[in-house]
Design a protein around this motif. Structure first.
Motif, mmCIF file in Angstrom:
data_model
loop_
_atom_site.group_PDB
_atom_site.id
_atom_site.type_symbol
_atom_site.label_atom_id
_atom_site.label_comp_id
_atom_site.label_asym_id
_atom_site.label_seq_id
_atom_site.Cartn_x
_atom_site.Cartn_y
_atom_site.Cartn_z
ATOM 1 N N LEU A 95 0.860 -1.173 0.000
ATOM 2 C CA LEU A 95 0.000 0.000 0.000
ATOM 3 C C LEU A 95 0.900 1.228 0.000
ATOM 4 O O LEU A 95 1.808 1.338 0.816
ATOM 5 C CB LEU A 95 -0.917 0.005 1.225
ATOM 6 N N LEU A 96 0.636 2.129 -0.927
ATOM 7 C CA LEU A 96 1.473 3.301 -1.132
ATOM 8 C C LEU A 96 0.743 4.567 -0.704
ATOM 9 O O LEU A 96 -0.418 4.774 -1.067
ATOM 10 C CB LEU A 96 1.831 3.397 -2.620
ATOM 11 N N ALA A 97 1.426 5.410 0.056
ATOM 12 C CA ALA A 97 0.896 6.719 0.425
ATOM 13 C C ALA A 97 1.608 7.764 -0.412
ATOM 14 O O ALA A 97 2.835 7.761 -0.516
ATOM 15 C CB ALA A 97 1.150 6.981 1.908
ATOM 16 N N ARG A 98 0.812 8.628 -1.030
ATOM 17 C CA ARG A 98 1.383 9.743 -1.779
ATOM 18 C C ARG A 98 0.348 10.862 -1.819
ATOM 19 O O ARG A 98 -0.839 10.618 -1.589
ATOM 20 C CB ARG A 98 1.797 9.318 -3.187
ATOM 21 N N LEU A 99 0.809 12.063 -2.109
ATOM 22 C CA LEU A 99 -0.107 13.204 -2.121
ATOM 23 C C LEU A 99 -1.220 12.954 -3.128
ATOM 24 O O LEU A 99 -0.948 12.823 -4.289
ATOM 25 C CB LEU A 99 0.633 14.487 -2.496
ATOM 26 N N TRP A 100 -2.364 12.920 -2.873
ATOM 27 C CA TRP A 100 -3.166 12.783 -1.684
ATOM 28 C C TRP A 100 -4.024 11.565 -1.880
ATOM 29 O O TRP A 100 -5.226 11.656 -2.022
ATOM 30 C CB TRP A 100 -3.983 14.051 -1.457
ATOM 31 N N GLU A 101 -3.390 10.413 -1.864
ATOM 32 C CA GLU A 101 -4.138 9.167 -2.056
ATOM 33 C C GLU A 101 -3.423 7.983 -1.426
ATOM 34 O O GLU A 101 -2.223 8.005 -1.180
ATOM 35 C CB GLU A 101 -4.349 8.888 -3.557
ATOM 36 N N TRP A 102 -4.213 6.953 -1.173
ATOM 37 C CA TRP A 102 -3.712 5.627 -0.806
ATOM 38 C C TRP A 102 -3.897 4.769 -2.042
ATOM 39 O O TRP A 102 -4.968 4.747 -2.631
ATOM 40 C CB TRP A 102 -4.501 5.048 0.377
ATOM 41 N N TYR A 103 -2.869 4.051 -2.428
ATOM 42 C CA TYR A 103 -2.890 3.331 -3.694
ATOM 43 C C TYR A 103 -2.339 1.940 -3.467
ATOM 44 O O TYR A 103 -1.266 1.800 -2.876
ATOM 45 C CB TYR A 103 -2.018 4.087 -4.691
ATOM 46 N N PRO A 104 -2.994 0.900 -3.909
ATOM 47 C CA PRO A 104 -4.310 0.740 -4.522
ATOM 48 C C PRO A 104 -5.366 0.421 -3.460
ATOM 49 O O PRO A 104 -5.090 0.442 -2.265
ATOM 50 C CB PRO A 104 -4.076 -0.475 -5.424
ATOM 51 N N VAL A 105 -6.583 0.067 -3.927
ATOM 52 C CA VAL A 105 -7.612 -0.459 -3.039
ATOM 53 C C VAL A 105 -7.289 -1.935 -2.825
ATOM 54 O O VAL A 105 -7.055 -2.669 -3.784
ATOM 55 C CB VAL A 105 -9.028 -0.309 -3.663
ATOM 56 N N LEU A 106 -7.256 -2.354 -1.571
ATOM 57 C CA LEU A 106 -6.933 -3.750 -1.255
ATOM 58 C C LEU A 106 -8.204 -4.539 -1.004
ATOM 59 O O LEU A 106 -9.112 -4.062 -0.320
ATOM 60 C CB LEU A 106 -6.041 -3.827 -0.015
ATOM 61 N N GLU A 107 -8.272 -5.745 -1.550
ATOM 62 C CA GLU A 107 -9.384 -6.659 -1.285
ATOM 63 C C GLU A 107 -8.781 -7.904 -0.641
ATOM 64 O O GLU A 107 -8.088 -8.686 -1.299
ATOM 65 C CB GLU A 107 -10.103 -7.001 -2.585
ATOM 66 N N GLU A 162 -2.068 12.482 9.518
ATOM 67 C CA GLU A 162 -0.885 13.346 9.680
ATOM 68 C C GLU A 162 -0.974 14.405 8.581
ATOM 69 O O GLU A 162 -0.929 14.066 7.402
ATOM 70 C CB GLU A 162 0.375 12.508 9.523
ATOM 71 N N TYR A 163 -1.115 15.659 8.962
ATOM 72 C CA TYR A 163 -1.344 16.711 7.971
ATOM 73 C C TYR A 163 -0.254 16.677 6.900
ATOM 74 O O TYR A 163 0.934 16.731 7.195
ATOM 75 C CB TYR A 163 -1.394 18.087 8.625
ATOM 76 N N CYS A 164 -0.662 16.576 5.640
ATOM 77 C CA CYS A 164 0.289 16.411 4.526
ATOM 78 C C CYS A 164 0.086 17.436 3.427
ATOM 79 O O CYS A 164 0.509 17.214 2.292
ATOM 80 C CB CYS A 164 0.182 14.993 3.971
ATOM 81 N N GLY A 165 -0.566 18.519 3.710
ATOM 82 C CA GLY A 165 -0.707 19.570 2.710
ATOM 83 C C GLY A 165 -2.155 19.912 2.419
ATOM 84 O O GLY A 165 -3.081 19.421 3.053
ATOM 85 N N ILE A 166 -2.339 20.724 1.393
ATOM 86 C CA ILE A 166 -3.635 21.310 1.080
ATOM 87 C C ILE A 166 -4.705 20.275 0.727
ATOM 88 O O ILE A 166 -5.884 20.485 0.963
ATOM 89 C CB ILE A 166 -3.493 22.376 -0.019
ATOM 90 N N GLY A 167 -4.328 19.130 0.183
ATOM 91 C CA GLY A 167 -5.308 18.105 -0.177
ATOM 92 C C GLY A 167 -5.432 17.003 0.863
ATOM 93 O O GLY A 167 -6.003 15.946 0.598
#
Length: 181
Positions: A95-107, A162-167
């Motif tokens: 699972l990857l964290a990047r501005l501003w999403e979690w990628y991918p959806v895990l099933e 954790e606040y990570c910016g405007i988005g």
């Protein structure tokens, strides 16, 4: 300066009242109990997740996530067409964290264990799974590995705490837990 100065200028030589001594002893006893409980909660408590952490370059982690998605993709979700992946039980899940999403959806499958890898490619993020109340810090350059076994079926939201910016407020993800086959 106090509102009402003490009657005696050398107040620290005055005898202490019995009730005050009792309250100080109660507070000291409670502080010692809590101090002893901290390592006990850490070692014996069920609230601590077993984890490992490794140093990794963000671009290497991104490549692992991309390979993981390509291998186990079963569909897409949402207007951003985020890939949905269904890895086999017992496997490594990325699972990857990047501005501003979690990628991918895990099933994931209910009752099966997985090794969940978490990392960021840009900033520090907070991994919070709701309503399961799991909270972890996600740092760039660190591959945090947590063994998880979902116990309930349903959709679980992932938010960045954790606040990570405007988005930041839009950084949402999902773990879907399905009943066993």
């Amino acid at each position: 300066m106090s509102i009402t100065p003490p009657e005696q200028k050398v107040w620290y030589n005055e005898p202490v009242e019995k009730t005050e001594v009792i309250w100080v002893l109660i507070a000291l006893t409670w502080a010692l109990i809590m101090f002893a409980m901290m390592p006990l909660w850490h070692l014996k408590g069920t609230q601590n997740m077993s984890n490992e952490a490794y140093r990794i370059q963000p671009d290497v982690y991104q490549a692992r996530v991309d390979a993981f998605v390509e291998k186990y993709k079963v569909g897409e979700e949402g207007h951003a067409k985020t890939p949905v992946v269904r890895p086999p039980a017992g496997s490594d899940v990325y699972l990857l964290a990047r501005l501003w999403e979690w990628y991918p959806v895990l099933e994931l499958e209910k009752g099966k264990s997985y090794r969940l890898h978490l990392s960021s490619i840009d900033w520090q993020h907070g991994f919070s799974v709701q309503p399961a109340n799991i909270n972890l810090q996600v740092h760039p350059g660190i591959d945090e590995v947590v063994t998880i076994t979902p116990t309930d079926a349903g959709d679980f939201g992932i938010i960045c705490n954790e606040y990570c910016g405007i988005g930041h407020h839009t950084m949402l993800g999902k773990i879907r837990v399905v009943a066993g086959k």
